[in-house]
Design an enzyme around this catalytic site. Structure first.
Site, PDB file in Angstrom:
ATOM      1  N   ARG A 175       0.825  -1.221   0.000  1.00  0.00           N
ATOM      2  CA  ARG A 175       0.000   0.000   0.000  1.00  0.00           C
ATOM      3  C   ARG A 175       0.849   1.257   0.000  1.00  0.00           C
ATOM      4  O   ARG A 175       1.804   1.331   0.760  1.00  0.00           O
ATOM      5  CB  ARG A 175      -0.825   0.037   1.295  1.00  0.00           C
ATOM      6  N   ARG A 248       3.386 -28.307   4.696  1.00  0.00           N
ATOM      7  CA  ARG A 248       4.296 -27.714   5.651  1.00  0.00           C
ATOM      8  C   ARG A 248       3.665 -27.887   7.019  1.00  0.00           C
ATOM      9  O   ARG A 248       2.448 -27.727   7.176  1.00  0.00           O
ATOM     10  CB  ARG A 248       4.437 -26.227   5.299  1.00  0.00           C
ATOM     11  N   ARG A 280       7.516 -16.581  14.136  1.00  0.00           N
ATOM     12  CA  ARG A 280       6.826 -15.478  14.804  1.00  0.00           C
ATOM     13  C   ARG A 280       6.524 -15.814  16.255  1.00  0.00           C
ATOM     14  O   ARG A 280       6.535 -16.976  16.648  1.00  0.00           O
ATOM     15  CB  ARG A 280       5.553 -15.058  14.070  1.00  0.00           C
ATOM     16  N   GLU A 300       6.301 -19.825  17.186  1.00  0.00           N
ATOM     17  CA  GLU A 300       5.850 -20.648  16.057  1.00  0.00           C
ATOM     18  C   GLU A 300       7.068 -21.041  15.216  1.00  0.00           C
ATOM     19  O   GLU A 300       7.784 -20.178  14.715  1.00  0.00           O
ATOM     20  CB  GLU A 300       4.861 -19.814  15.237  1.00  0.00           C
ATOM     21  N   ASP A 350      -8.447 -19.408   3.388  1.00  0.00           N
ATOM     22  CA  ASP A 350      -8.734 -18.757   4.665  1.00  0.00           C
ATOM     23  C   ASP A 350     -10.124 -19.186   5.133  1.00  0.00           C
ATOM     24  O   ASP A 350     -10.885 -19.793   4.380  1.00  0.00           O
ATOM     25  CB  ASP A 350      -8.666 -17.232   4.492  1.00  0.00           C
TER      26      ASP A 350
HETATM   27  P1  FAD Z   1      -8.900 -28.244   9.463  1.00  0.00           P
HETATM   28  O1  FAD Z   1      -9.051 -27.180  10.478  1.00  0.00           O
HETATM   29  O2  FAD Z   1      -7.526 -28.771   9.198  1.00  0.00           O
HETATM   30  O3  FAD Z   1      -9.866 -29.455   9.892  1.00  0.00           O
HETATM   31  C1  FAD Z   1      -9.754 -30.756   9.371  1.00  0.00           C
HETATM   32  C2  FAD Z   1     -10.017 -31.711  10.528  1.00  0.00           C
HETATM   33  O4  FAD Z   1     -10.081 -33.054  10.033  1.00  0.00           O
HETATM   34  C3  FAD Z   1      -8.903 -31.678  11.568  1.00  0.00           C
HETATM   35  O5  FAD Z   1      -9.433 -31.409  12.840  1.00  0.00           O
HETATM   36  C4  FAD Z   1      -8.293 -33.085  11.475  1.00  0.00           C
HETATM   37  O6  FAD Z   1      -7.812 -33.560  12.713  1.00  0.00           O
HETATM   38  C5  FAD Z   1      -9.486 -33.899  10.978  1.00  0.00           C
HETATM   39  N1  FAD Z   1      -9.089 -35.134  10.292  1.00  0.00           N
HETATM   40  C6  FAD Z   1      -8.195 -35.266   9.291  1.00  0.00           C
HETATM   41  N2  FAD Z   1      -8.074 -36.552   8.922  1.00  0.00           N
HETATM   42  C7  FAD Z   1      -8.925 -37.262   9.716  1.00  0.00           C
HETATM   43  C8  FAD Z   1      -9.235 -38.658   9.825  1.00  0.00           C
HETATM   44  N3  FAD Z   1      -8.621 -39.545   9.069  1.00  0.00           N
HETATM   45  N4  FAD Z   1     -10.142 -39.031  10.737  1.00  0.00           N
HETATM   46  C9  FAD Z   1     -10.756 -38.122  11.544  1.00  0.00           C
HETATM   47  N5  FAD Z   1     -10.488 -36.791  11.485  1.00  0.00           N
HETATM   48  C10 FAD Z   1      -9.585 -36.364  10.586  1.00  0.00           C
HETATM   49  N6  FAD Z   1      -7.564 -18.309   8.104  1.00  0.00           N
HETATM   50  C11 FAD Z   1      -8.076 -17.055   8.236  1.00  0.00           C
HETATM   51  O7  FAD Z   1      -9.145 -16.780   7.694  1.00  0.00           O
HETATM   52  N7  FAD Z   1      -7.431 -16.110   8.992  1.00  0.00           N
HETATM   53  C12 FAD Z   1      -6.254 -16.352   9.632  1.00  0.00           C
HETATM   54  O8  FAD Z   1      -5.707 -15.469  10.306  1.00  0.00           O
HETATM   55  C13 FAD Z   1      -5.683 -17.654   9.493  1.00  0.00           C
HETATM   56  N8  FAD Z   1      -4.517 -17.948  10.100  1.00  0.00           N
HETATM   57  C14 FAD Z   1      -4.002 -19.202   9.976  1.00  0.00           C
HETATM   58  C15 FAD Z   1      -2.810 -19.489  10.638  1.00  0.00           C
HETATM   59  C16 FAD Z   1      -2.264 -20.758  10.549  1.00  0.00           C
HETATM   60  C17 FAD Z   1      -0.969 -21.044  11.284  1.00  0.00           C
HETATM   61  C18 FAD Z   1      -2.914 -21.754   9.770  1.00  0.00           C
HETATM   62  C19 FAD Z   1      -2.314 -23.131   9.660  1.00  0.00           C
HETATM   63  C20 FAD Z   1      -4.097 -21.478   9.115  1.00  0.00           C
HETATM   64  C21 FAD Z   1      -4.658 -20.205   9.207  1.00  0.00           C
HETATM   65  N9  FAD Z   1      -5.876 -19.900   8.594  1.00  0.00           N
HETATM   66  C22 FAD Z   1      -6.387 -18.622   8.715  1.00  0.00           C
HETATM   67  C23 FAD Z   1      -6.630 -20.903   7.802  1.00  0.00           C
HETATM   68  C24 FAD Z   1      -7.649 -21.672   8.653  1.00  0.00           C
HETATM   69  O9  FAD Z   1      -6.992 -22.370   9.673  1.00  0.00           O
HETATM   70  C25 FAD Z   1      -8.382 -22.647   7.718  1.00  0.00           C
HETATM   71  O10 FAD Z   1      -9.042 -21.945   6.694  1.00  0.00           O
HETATM   72  C26 FAD Z   1      -9.419 -23.535   8.420  1.00  0.00           C
HETATM   73  O11 FAD Z   1      -9.028 -23.952   9.688  1.00  0.00           O
HETATM   74  C27 FAD Z   1      -9.660 -24.753   7.538  1.00  0.00           C
HETATM   75  O12 FAD Z   1     -10.661 -25.578   8.070  1.00  0.00           O
HETATM   76  P2  FAD Z   1     -10.789 -27.065   7.548  1.00  0.00           P
HETATM   77  O13 FAD Z   1     -11.993 -27.657   8.179  1.00  0.00           O
HETATM   78  O14 FAD Z   1     -10.661 -27.084   6.077  1.00  0.00           O
HETATM   79  O15 FAD Z   1      -9.451 -27.799   8.039  1.00  0.00           O
HETATM   80  N1  UDP Z   2       5.772 -12.967   4.350  1.00  0.00           N
HETATM   81  C1  UDP Z   2       7.047 -12.482   4.473  1.00  0.00           C
HETATM   82  N2  UDP Z   2       7.386 -11.769   5.581  1.00  0.00           N
HETATM   83  C2  UDP Z   2       6.500 -11.533   6.567  1.00  0.00           C
HETATM   84  C3  UDP Z   2       5.184 -12.022   6.437  1.00  0.00           C
HETATM   85  C4  UDP Z   2       4.850 -12.749   5.316  1.00  0.00           C
HETATM   86  O1  UDP Z   2       7.875 -12.698   3.601  1.00  0.00           O
HETATM   87  O2  UDP Z   2       6.879 -10.881   7.563  1.00  0.00           O
HETATM   88  C5  UDP Z   2       5.431 -13.760   3.142  1.00  0.00           C
HETATM   89  C6  UDP Z   2       5.697 -15.252   3.330  1.00  0.00           C
HETATM   90  O3  UDP Z   2       6.183 -15.751   2.086  1.00  0.00           O
HETATM   91  C7  UDP Z   2       4.318 -15.811   3.597  1.00  0.00           C
HETATM   92  C8  UDP Z   2       3.468 -14.918   2.696  1.00  0.00           C
HETATM   93  O4  UDP Z   2       4.077 -13.624   2.800  1.00  0.00           O
HETATM   94  O5  UDP Z   2       4.221 -17.161   3.237  1.00  0.00           O
HETATM   95  C9  UDP Z   2       2.010 -14.853   3.080  1.00  0.00           C
HETATM   96  O6  UDP Z   2       1.921 -14.389   4.408  1.00  0.00           O
HETATM   97  P1  UDP Z   2       0.654 -14.671   5.279  1.00  0.00           P
HETATM   98  O7  UDP Z   2       0.763 -13.850   6.517  1.00  0.00           O
HETATM   99  O8  UDP Z   2      -0.559 -14.564   4.432  1.00  0.00           O
HETATM  100  O9  UDP Z   2       0.853 -16.182   5.669  1.00  0.00           O
HETATM  101  P2  UDP Z   2      -0.056 -17.104   6.601  1.00  0.00           P
HETATM  102  O10 UDP Z   2       0.821 -17.438   7.738  1.00  0.00           O
HETATM  103  O11 UDP Z   2      -1.287 -16.350   6.972  1.00  0.00           O
HETATM  104  O12 UDP Z   2      -0.375 -18.237   5.730  1.00  0.00           O
END
Ligand code: FAD
Ligand code: UDP
Length: 365
Positions: A175, A248, A280, A300, A350
């Site tokens: 931005r 990952r 982080r 993390e 997301d």
């Molecule tokens: P999951 O939450 O992975 O649910 C799948 C479930 O299935 C799990 O509980 C798993 O244990 C279960 N499962 C798998 N295999 C089996 C099996 N064989 N038997 C029984 N159960 C099983 N989104 C945002 O909008 N904003 C954010 O700020 C954001 N931050 C994030 C930060 C991180 C570190 C991560 C990893 C993701 C983030 N996300 C964020 C994305 C968000 O977590 C996902 O969009 C959402 O949780 C996906 O839901 P899901 O049901 O698809 O998957």
């Molecule tokens: N990223 C980066 N530096 C930062 C934050 C993010 O280079 O300080 C990059 C990194 O490649 C990351 C991508 O931007 O995978 C997307 O970031 P986001 O915060 O969306 O990742 P999330 O953890 O939510 O999946």
């Protein structure tokens, strides 16, 4: 006669929204979950009166009014705006990349000066960036790439920035305004009281079995319902017949600290130098503007995935997308099964996009 209309594998957001939608329509659902709690990766746990985001910081954001209204049925959201900071060798920069970042990096004051600096530093890049490095340099210049992107990205993905797809960095806004809001969406906030209560409400009226792995008793579970909704990894479902897809993983180290005020002054601080082993530190009380006596922080660490670890992020590079396409062809041949969610669709979704995808499916059933 089958006892259930739907067997839902996974009590994550996809599974919970699906169960809620179908239960409302009078269908009978059984949810099975291999973890010992519902919510999947959005699970929050109350520790020291703080809602701890156990699987990483989760901020709800969307520009889709329908999805915002939908999620607001299950909780009140606060006015939290995500504004993470980057710490590069003790220098603090605002994220996402905006005029505050450019000013701190180069001393520039106006958008025109910032654009000129970026132009100077990116003139080598061809018109269509081929990988994350080229995309990043073309968007924000070499200095920001080297200090705030390269080390962080390589830690997060365990790969060189030249091997990663450009779209990953396009997730972040760039931005030319003094605006530290990490997201461009119209609606944003954190549910007051955490995310787990949302999933509990969504699952009201649905039978849930925890600590159960679908594949331990697949035939038995399949026999219980007319249709299976599968939200686990797609490659596992097909016995890795084309080889495992890559993911990952993440490792969290949580600490409870008894300190006055708070630990770091912000919910999220990214450590962008590659020598710092974690990516982080999250300080959870800030998500709900907490004033508790103690504080809970999480380091993390990004982690190489293997079959024994939790898959968090699909790695959507060309190799894996091609592999996924082959699995996806197998889905076409299956009957009475719906694949969904981050793992079932192998997509970097997301939360809002997950809800949208469920509603698309359930509206068409
Ligand atoms: P999951 O939450 O992975 O649910 C799948 C479930 O299935 C799990 O509980 C798993 O244990 C279960 N499962 C798998 N295999 C089996 C099996 N064989 N038997 C029984 N159960 C099983 N989104 C945002 O909008 N904003 C954010 O700020 C954001 N931050 C994030 C930060 C991180 C570190 C991560 C990893 C993701 C983030 N996300 C964020 C994305 C968000 O977590 C996902 O969009 C959402 O949780 C996906 O839901 P899901 O049901 O698809 O998957
Ligand atoms: N990223 C980066 N530096 C930062 C934050 C993010 O280079 O300080 C990059 C990194 O490649 C990351 C991508 O931007 O995978 C997307 O970031 P986001 O915060 O969306 O990742 P999330 O953890 O939510 O999946």
């Amino acid at each position: 006669m089958k006892k259930f209309d739907y067997l839902i594998v996974g009590a994550g957001l996809f599974g919970c929204v699906f169960a809620n939608e179908m239960t409302r329509r009078g269908k009978k659902c059984l949810v099975i979950e291999k973890r010992n709690h519902i919510g999947g990766n959005i699970y929050t746990e109350n520790i020291e009166n703080i809602n701890v985001h156990k699987y990483g910081a989760h901020i709800f954001h969307t520009s889709n009014k329908k999805i915002w209204d939908y999620i607001n049925q299950f909780a009140d959201f606060n006015h939290y705006i995500n504004s993470p900071l980057a710490n590069y060798k003790g220098e603090i920069y605002n994220l996402p990349f905006n005029m505050n970042t450019f000013n701190k990096m180069w001393g520039v004051i106006t958008p025109a000066e910032a654009r000129e600096k970026i132009r100077e530093q990116s003139c080598q890049i061809e018109e269509h960036p081929k990988n994350l490095e080229e995309m990043a340099v073309s968007l924000v210049g070499k200095d920001i790439y080297e200090k705030l992107i390269e080390g962080y990205t390589e830690k997060q993905w365990g790969r060189n920035c030249k091997e990663l797809p450009p779209f990953i960095i396009k997730r972040l806004p760039v931005r030319f305004e003094y605006d530290n809001n990490y997201f461009n969406d119209i609606y944003q906030g954190i549910p007051i009281g955490g995310y787990t209560q949302i999933c509990e409400k969504m699952l009201e009226g649905t039978e849930v079995q925890l600590s159960v792995d679908y594949f331990d008793q697949k035939e038995h579970f399949d026999s219980l319902a007319k249709t299976v909704v599968y939200t686990g990894t797609i490659d596992r479902y097909f016995d890795y017949c084309y080889g495992p897809l890559q993911y990952r993983s993440i490792r969290f180290e949580n600490r409870i600290l008894n300190i006055p005020d708070n630990f770091q002054g912000n919910a999220v601080i990214n450590y962008t130098h590659r020598d710092i082993p974690y990516t982080r530190i999250i300080e959870h009380k800030h998500f709900e503007f907490g004033k508790q006596e103690k504080t809970v922080i999480s380091y993390e660490y990004s982690d190489e995935w293997n079959i024994d670890k939790e898959p968090y992020y699909p790695i959507n590079d060309t190799f894996n997308n091609d592999q996924y396409a082959k699995y996806s062809d197998l889905v076409e041949k299956e009957t009475n099964i719906i694949f969904g969610g981050r793992l079932g669709s192998y997509k970097y979704y997301d939360m809002d996009k997950v809800i949208e995808s469920v509603l698309n499916v359930t509206d068409n059933l």
